[in-house]
Design a protein around this motif. Sequence first.
Motif, PDB file in Angstrom:
ATOM      1  N   LYS A   1       0.830  -1.213   0.000  1.00 31.79           N
ATOM      2  CA  LYS A   1       0.000   0.000   0.000  1.00 31.79           C
ATOM      3  C   LYS A   1       0.859   1.255   0.000  1.00 31.79           C
ATOM      4  CE  LYS A   1      -4.364  -1.726   1.831  1.00 31.79           C
ATOM      5  NZ  LYS A   1      -5.193  -1.968   3.016  1.00 31.79           N
ATOM      6  N   ILE A   2       1.913   1.257   0.785  1.00 28.36           N
ATOM      7  CA  ILE A   2       2.709   2.465   0.913  1.00 28.36           C
ATOM      8  C   ILE A   2       3.495   2.736  -0.377  1.00 28.36           C
ATOM      9  CG2 ILE A   2       4.967   1.720   1.862  1.00 28.36           C
ATOM     10  CD1 ILE A   2       2.739   4.229   3.613  1.00 28.36           C
ATOM     11  N   SER A   3       3.811   1.659  -1.102  1.00 25.91           N
ATOM     12  CA  SER A   3       4.588   1.831  -2.339  1.00 25.91           C
ATOM     13  C   SER A   3       3.686   2.094  -3.535  1.00 25.91           C
ATOM     14  CB  SER A   3       5.405   0.574  -2.600  1.00 25.91           C
ATOM     15  OG  SER A   3       4.521  -0.506  -2.849  1.00 25.91           O
ATOM     16  N   GLY A   4       2.377   1.946  -3.354  1.00 30.47           N
ATOM     17  CA  GLY A   4       1.461   2.154  -4.469  1.00 30.47           C
ATOM     18  C   GLY A   4       1.295   0.920  -5.343  1.00 30.47           C
ATOM     19  N   ARG A   5       1.883  -0.202  -4.949  1.00 26.99           N
ATOM     20  CA  ARG A   5       1.778  -1.401  -5.779  1.00 26.99           C
ATOM     21  C   ARG A   5       0.458  -2.145  -5.577  1.00 26.99           C
ATOM     22  NH1 ARG A   5       5.086  -4.952  -3.902  1.00 26.99           N
ATOM     23  NH2 ARG A   5       6.335  -3.632  -2.548  1.00 26.99           N
ATOM     24  N   ALA A   6      -0.187  -1.917  -4.439  1.00 26.24           N
ATOM     25  CA  ALA A   6      -1.426  -2.639  -4.165  1.00 26.24           C
ATOM     26  C   ALA A   6      -2.462  -2.312  -5.245  1.00 26.24           C
ATOM     27  CB  ALA A   6      -1.968  -2.245  -2.794  1.00 26.24           C
ATOM     28  N   LYS A   7      -3.169  -3.330  -5.691  1.00 27.99           N
ATOM     29  CA  LYS A   7      -4.182  -3.133  -6.733  1.00 27.99           C
ATOM     30  C   LYS A   7      -5.563  -3.129  -6.101  1.00 27.99           C
ATOM     31  CE  LYS A   7      -2.044  -3.916 -11.010  1.00 27.99           C
ATOM     32  NZ  LYS A   7      -1.191  -2.768 -10.781  1.00 27.99           N
ATOM     33  N   TYR A   8      -6.210  -1.991  -6.198  1.00 28.81           N
ATOM     34  CA  TYR A   8      -7.598  -1.875  -5.710  1.00 28.81           C
ATOM     35  C   TYR A   8      -8.529  -2.205  -6.874  1.00 28.81           C
ATOM     36  CZ  TYR A   8      -5.286   0.459  -1.841  1.00 28.81           C
ATOM     37  OH  TYR A   8      -4.483   0.732  -0.775  1.00 28.81           O
ATOM     38  N   VAL A   9      -9.802  -2.303  -6.592  1.00 27.06           N
ATOM     39  CA  VAL A   9     -10.738  -2.753  -7.635  1.00 27.06           C
ATOM     40  C   VAL A   9     -10.706  -1.819  -8.846  1.00 27.06           C
ATOM     41  CG1 VAL A   9     -12.732  -1.628  -6.508  1.00 27.06           C
ATOM     42  CG2 VAL A   9     -13.113  -3.496  -8.115  1.00 27.06           C
ATOM     43  N   ASP A  10     -10.506  -0.536  -8.610  1.00 20.48           N
ATOM     44  CA  ASP A  10     -10.491   0.410  -9.734  1.00 20.48           C
ATOM     45  C   ASP A  10      -9.229   0.260 -10.590  1.00 20.48           C
ATOM     46  OD1 ASP A  10     -11.565   2.382 -11.312  1.00 20.48           O
ATOM     47  OD2 ASP A  10     -10.836   4.049 -10.097  1.00 20.48           O
ATOM     48  N   ASP A  11      -8.208  -0.441 -10.058  1.00 24.51           N
ATOM     49  CA  ASP A  11      -6.963  -0.611 -10.811  1.00 24.51           C
ATOM     50  C   ASP A  11      -6.995  -1.842 -11.716  1.00 24.51           C
ATOM     51  OD1 ASP A  11      -5.836   1.544  -9.396  1.00 24.51           O
ATOM     52  OD2 ASP A  11      -5.241   0.228  -7.748  1.00 24.51           O
ATOM     53  N   LEU A  12      -8.005  -2.684 -11.565  1.00 23.39           N
ATOM     54  CA  LEU A  12      -7.992  -3.958 -12.286  1.00 23.39           C
ATOM     55  C   LEU A  12      -8.254  -3.750 -13.775  1.00 23.39           C
ATOM     56  CD1 LEU A  12     -10.022  -6.189  -9.776  1.00 23.39           C
ATOM     57  CD2 LEU A  12      -7.535  -5.869  -9.929  1.00 23.39           C
ATOM     58  N   GLN A  13      -7.453  -4.397 -14.580  1.00 19.92           N
ATOM     59  CA  GLN A  13      -7.627  -4.342 -16.033  1.00 19.92           C
ATOM     60  C   GLN A  13      -8.359  -5.605 -16.461  1.00 19.92           C
ATOM     61  OE1 GLN A  13      -6.410  -1.738 -17.838  1.00 19.92           O
ATOM     62  NE2 GLN A  13      -5.442  -0.776 -16.058  1.00 19.92           N
ATOM     63  N   ILE A  14      -9.522  -5.420 -17.019  1.00 20.12           N
ATOM     64  CA  ILE A  14     -10.298  -6.593 -17.432  1.00 20.12           C
ATOM     65  C   ILE A  14     -10.740  -6.393 -18.879  1.00 20.12           C
ATOM     66  CG2 ILE A  14     -12.479  -7.838 -17.064  1.00 20.12           C
ATOM     67  CD1 ILE A  14     -12.111  -7.348 -14.073  1.00 20.12           C
ATOM     68  N   GLU A  15     -10.531  -7.419 -19.669  1.00 25.04           N
ATOM     69  CA  GLU A  15     -10.851  -7.392 -21.093  1.00 25.04           C
ATOM     70  C   GLU A  15     -12.353  -7.103 -21.296  1.00 25.04           C
ATOM     71  OE1 GLU A  15      -8.539  -7.697 -23.392  1.00 25.04           O
ATOM     72  OE2 GLU A  15      -9.950  -7.652 -25.085  1.00 25.04           O
ATOM     73  N   GLY A  16     -12.654  -6.134 -22.155  1.00 23.70           N
ATOM     74  CA  GLY A  16     -14.051  -5.875 -22.530  1.00 23.70           C
ATOM     75  C   GLY A  16     -14.876  -5.178 -21.464  1.00 23.70           C
ATOM     76  N   LEU A  17     -14.188  -4.559 -20.502  1.00 28.91           N
ATOM     77  CA  LEU A  17     -14.883  -3.961 -19.359  1.00 28.91           C
ATOM     78  C   LEU A  17     -15.793  -2.792 -19.767  1.00 28.91           C
ATOM     79  CD1 LEU A  17     -14.848  -4.044 -16.157  1.00 28.91           C
ATOM     80  CD2 LEU A  17     -13.233  -2.159 -16.319  1.00 28.91           C
ATOM     81  N   LEU A  18     -16.990  -2.784 -19.222  1.00 28.68           N
ATOM     82  CA  LEU A  18     -17.881  -1.632 -19.379  1.00 28.68           C
ATOM     83  C   LEU A  18     -17.878  -0.812 -18.093  1.00 28.68           C
ATOM     84  CD1 LEU A  18     -21.072  -3.213 -21.043  1.00 28.68           C
ATOM     85  CD2 LEU A  18     -18.946  -2.423 -22.139  1.00 28.68           C
ATOM     86  N   HIS A  19     -18.052   0.508 -18.250  1.00 28.57           N
ATOM     87  CA  HIS A  19     -18.178   1.384 -17.085  1.00 28.57           C
ATOM     88  C   HIS A  19     -19.644   1.659 -16.813  1.00 28.57           C
ATOM     89  CE1 HIS A  19     -13.895   2.329 -16.850  1.00 28.57           C
ATOM     90  NE2 HIS A  19     -13.922   2.280 -18.170  1.00 28.57           N
ATOM     91  N   GLY A  20     -20.011   1.499 -15.569  1.00 26.04           N
ATOM     92  CA  GLY A  20     -21.395   1.778 -15.203  1.00 26.04           C
ATOM     93  C   GLY A  20     -21.474   2.987 -14.301  1.00 26.04           C
ATOM     94  N   LYS A  21     -22.555   3.725 -14.485  1.00 28.03           N
ATOM     95  CA  LYS A  21     -22.783   4.872 -13.608  1.00 28.03           C
ATOM     96  C   LYS A  21     -24.265   4.831 -13.247  1.00 28.03           C
ATOM     97  CE  LYS A  21     -20.533   8.366 -11.910  1.00 28.03           C
ATOM     98  NZ  LYS A  21     -19.317   8.146 -11.101  1.00 28.03           N
TER      99      LYS A  21
ATOM    100  N   LYS B   1     -17.185   8.725 -20.444  1.00 33.18           N
ATOM    101  CA  LYS B   1     -17.674  10.059 -20.833  1.00 33.18           C
ATOM    102  C   LYS B   1     -19.033   9.963 -21.513  1.00 33.18           C
ATOM    103  CE  LYS B   1     -13.407  12.654 -21.532  1.00 33.18           C
ATOM    104  NZ  LYS B   1     -12.467  13.132 -22.553  1.00 33.18           N
ATOM    105  N   VAL B   2     -19.148   9.001 -22.408  1.00 33.05           N
ATOM    106  CA  VAL B   2     -20.427   8.812 -23.109  1.00 33.05           C
ATOM    107  C   VAL B   2     -21.506   8.383 -22.104  1.00 33.05           C
ATOM    108  CG1 VAL B   2     -21.607   7.556 -24.962  1.00 33.05           C
ATOM    109  CG2 VAL B   2     -19.190   8.207 -25.232  1.00 33.05           C
ATOM    110  N   VAL B   3     -21.119   7.506 -21.190  1.00 30.21           N
ATOM    111  CA  VAL B   3     -22.060   7.052 -20.154  1.00 30.21           C
ATOM    112  C   VAL B   3     -22.593   8.264 -19.384  1.00 30.21           C
ATOM    113  CG1 VAL B   3     -22.234   5.796 -17.954  1.00 30.21           C
ATOM    114  CG2 VAL B   3     -21.094   4.731 -19.925  1.00 30.21           C
ATOM    115  N   ASN B   4     -21.671   9.142 -19.018  1.00 24.42           N
ATOM    116  CA  ASN B   4     -22.081  10.338 -18.263  1.00 24.42           C
ATOM    117  C   ASN B   4     -22.982  11.255 -19.088  1.00 24.42           C
ATOM    118  OD1 ASN B   4     -20.978   9.958 -15.680  1.00 24.42           O
ATOM    119  ND2 ASN B   4     -18.942  10.446 -16.437  1.00 24.42           N
ATOM    120  N   GLN B   5     -22.685  11.361 -20.394  1.00 25.53           N
ATOM    121  CA  GLN B   5     -23.539  12.184 -21.268  1.00 25.53           C
ATOM    122  C   GLN B   5     -24.949  11.609 -21.345  1.00 25.53           C
ATOM    123  OE1 GLN B   5     -21.280  12.149 -24.873  1.00 25.53           O
ATOM    124  NE2 GLN B   5     -19.792  13.663 -24.115  1.00 25.53           N
TER     125      GLN B   5
END
Lengths: 704, 275
Positions: free
Chosen positions: A16-36, A104-108
Amino acid sequence: MQSISKSIPKRDHFPKISGRAKYVDDLQIEGLLHGKILRSSVACAEINEILIPDLPNGYFVIDKNDVPGVNSVHVVDDDTPVFSDGTVNYVGEAILMVAGRDLKVVNQILKQIKVIYHEKQPVLDMMKSDTIFYQYGYTKGDWESAFRDADKIIEEDFQTGYQEHVYMEVQGMIGSYENGKAIIRGTMQCPYYVHTAVKRAMGFESDKVQVIQEEMGGAFGGKEDYPSILGCQVAVAAYKTGKPVKVILDRNEDITCSPKRHPAKMHYRAAIKNGEVTGIDADVVYDCGAFTTLSPVVLQRGLICATGVYDFKNLRVRGKAVKTNTVPNGAFRGFGGPQTFFSIEMFMDHLAKEIGLDSVRLKERMVVKQGDDSATSGKYHFHVPFPAMIEKLDQISGFRKKRETFRHQTGRYRSGIGISLVYHGCGFTGSGERDLIKGVVKVVKNTDDTVELLTAGTDMGQGLKTVFAKIASDTLGIPLEQVIVQNPDTDRVPNSGPTAASRSLMVVGKLLQRAAEKLKQDWKPGEYQEVVEKYVHPDFMIPWDLSKFQGDPYPDYSWSANAVEVKVDTLTATTEIVGAWGVYDVGTPIDMAIIIGQMQGGFLQGIGYGSMELLGVNEKGVIRNNSFSDYIIPTSMDVPNLVTEVVENTYDNGPFGGKGAGELPAVGGAPAFVEAMENALGVNLHHTPFSQEDAMKVLEALKK
Amino acid sequence: MVAFSNGYLVDNLTEALKIRSEFEVTPYAGGTDLMVEAKDDAVYLFLNKIPELRRIYSDDEYIRIGAACTYTEIFENTLTPQILKDSIDYLAAPAIRNMGTAGGNICNASPKADTALIFYVADAKLRICSASGERILPIEDFYVGRGKTVLQRDELLVEILVPKFGLEHYYYKKVGARQALAISRVAFAGLFSTENGIITRFAMAFGSVADTILRFRDLEALFVGKTMTEAKSLRDDLIAKYDQAIVPIRGRVSADYRKSVCMNLLEDFLNQNGI
């Protein structure tokens, strides 16, 4: 200090202190959609119509009609919908989700959607609510006679405000749907809560739901119930779109719609006879917000704590949790305790003044000891180290002498020192551990002789992985590096229960210790072995009866004595915290640095709750300060070096003598701060947060 | 000049003013205000590599502070008057002080701006340049209202001219919601000097109470040129006049609270100076 208390680097420290920890927002997933999520802008309404623009290819709207199972999120009860069922009950309630490739499109799209509301008058004042979600009460001794025979009856009203968790990592979740299985990953305290909720909303069997906890950046109780809601929402979205869908709340959204500490209003009465407090009567109202979530249990704990750490022979406690058209409140470090503890601590201060005693004298005289009956007619089965703790508190803070010095001050600056004595009951309230949770852990020894601990316990920064590893390593007599603790995945770990209620170390840690002991006896080098251990209810406990609200709600308690010293500038009404001292009994500290870190962080959070953490809802039900420039929490510049010390009072039913620790420090800060303000200003005070503006009102009134 | 997708980075003032005159750009110094609500379509003119905006030096009359000097640079410079250092000491937190600039604090035009309050009370002037020339105007004339200034779309604030003398005897108090990272709820700065028993300087500025920082020169004039004895006899009258003149707006805190603090500090300022 026992050898297990010796500090080691926390397992999440370097990542965590080094910034290496991966939180859920850091995960790279193929074909991911963003929801709002589109959220209600009004506090109480029926939705007449939702006007949705034509959606570009690959963009989706997900709403209640897309929920394959039941449009309801199971928490304790089932009244929270996954998406609005056609009504909205608070500002921020989820109506639908828009998902697609480009945020951005989702937000629009979100901006173009129009919701036509048929608005109704919202109920924002808890005292005007006519919907009682839960109601309990209990008595002890002959409270009626105590009041009938009293020389004097004192009555006061108390009030406590909201508190926002302000975890560093906001709420966030990714849902996917693969081969008939819903997979949910994200930031959460309780993977199996999410599992149960998603199963129901999706209408799936247990083995068709998998929940994985990712690295967590703080929670404080705020990720106990809400992840179940967000988990259901992303599960439904993934099911509809066929793609993984990620929803990360932004900070303003998080403050607007995630749970908070319940605001409370409390009426207290005391019977005084011959200079003694002979009876106490508390009437408590907790504001649940629009849905029930965890409120029944929060209220139960609040009522259990309503008469504090004192041995009142005659008492009555009643309370209800009511609905308002505001954000649903939930778990927050202390879980219902800080509200009533604030009231009883302030009330004791005021009663002491009536009797003509210093409040600490009265408190010392009445504090419970081993063998005493508890308020709910259970028992304090174990040693209560208050006398030694109060002595230690005086040694480090000098409060006795300061109290005398701070009487009758004049001049620009006024000093004050306040004291609070509190507890936190360890573990789930009532018979929850035995009847609801029934925790199970599994310890696996691999062929390379590494040992993996499989529990549903989550590390939100409180150090659970570290202390679990220490317990196993010390019990087995193997190096720490040989012990593996990973973030839980419900496909791999048994349900050891939620990470909440200051239960994980004491209850789950004990199960791990037992499992490790068995493994040690049967240790076969180079072989794969498994040990499963199940919860055993302590036999000394007086059974809890919720209908009577009687018995032992907890096997044991953690105790704390707190002192806060302030200096008020009468020109600006600003308050400097000159000193803050806490003495804690959390059993054996399993790691001293972790315990001290917990105590200091919690103490600071408690002082913030008492002083500056003001969250306001306007007349339309909108939280008006949902940003960090307006929701003020203390910084390191606002407190001196907090002095926190522990007294060791081992609890034999906990691993190596450890018991609950995480919530305790957040309970005593507010009453100690507000009593210090009373001491400085020379008046009785009745609410949190007691702000600069409140202090100015007192000062202006004193001028007149 | 380097052109980025979101703006221009230049290394001299002439070029910066040329771009400013030719394009619709948002001047960007430290970015600590702009980045809070960054606009996706904004085109920035990055000012932090322009030497003319990064200097602190003095002439006969003024300490001249480049508009793109960071708070930390100003704080650490030996020419900086102590009253300005005090305001920086209570401004935000180190990370923001390392990036944020005095020019940005002024041009953001918030009545809560910590250093702008000091420039107000000190009678500082602003040197504003465009490709076609320059003008110098008192800071009070720069503001039109909350978030509004007279800066033209082809102009840049280049220097802040702080008078060198008369700042030694000051009073400063910032009241925020906490000790650091706090937006001021009330800020007060006062200057007071006497020569041979005659008041030569009497100035007070109030921040965070109205749409702009407040100064009442007509009321200050009541004291300037008076003896201490005369000032003492005028004290109650002066307080009453300020009590009438200061009409705070309510915001994060109530108008009543702001008013109480303003009047308490004003009285304390007078007390401290023996009036």
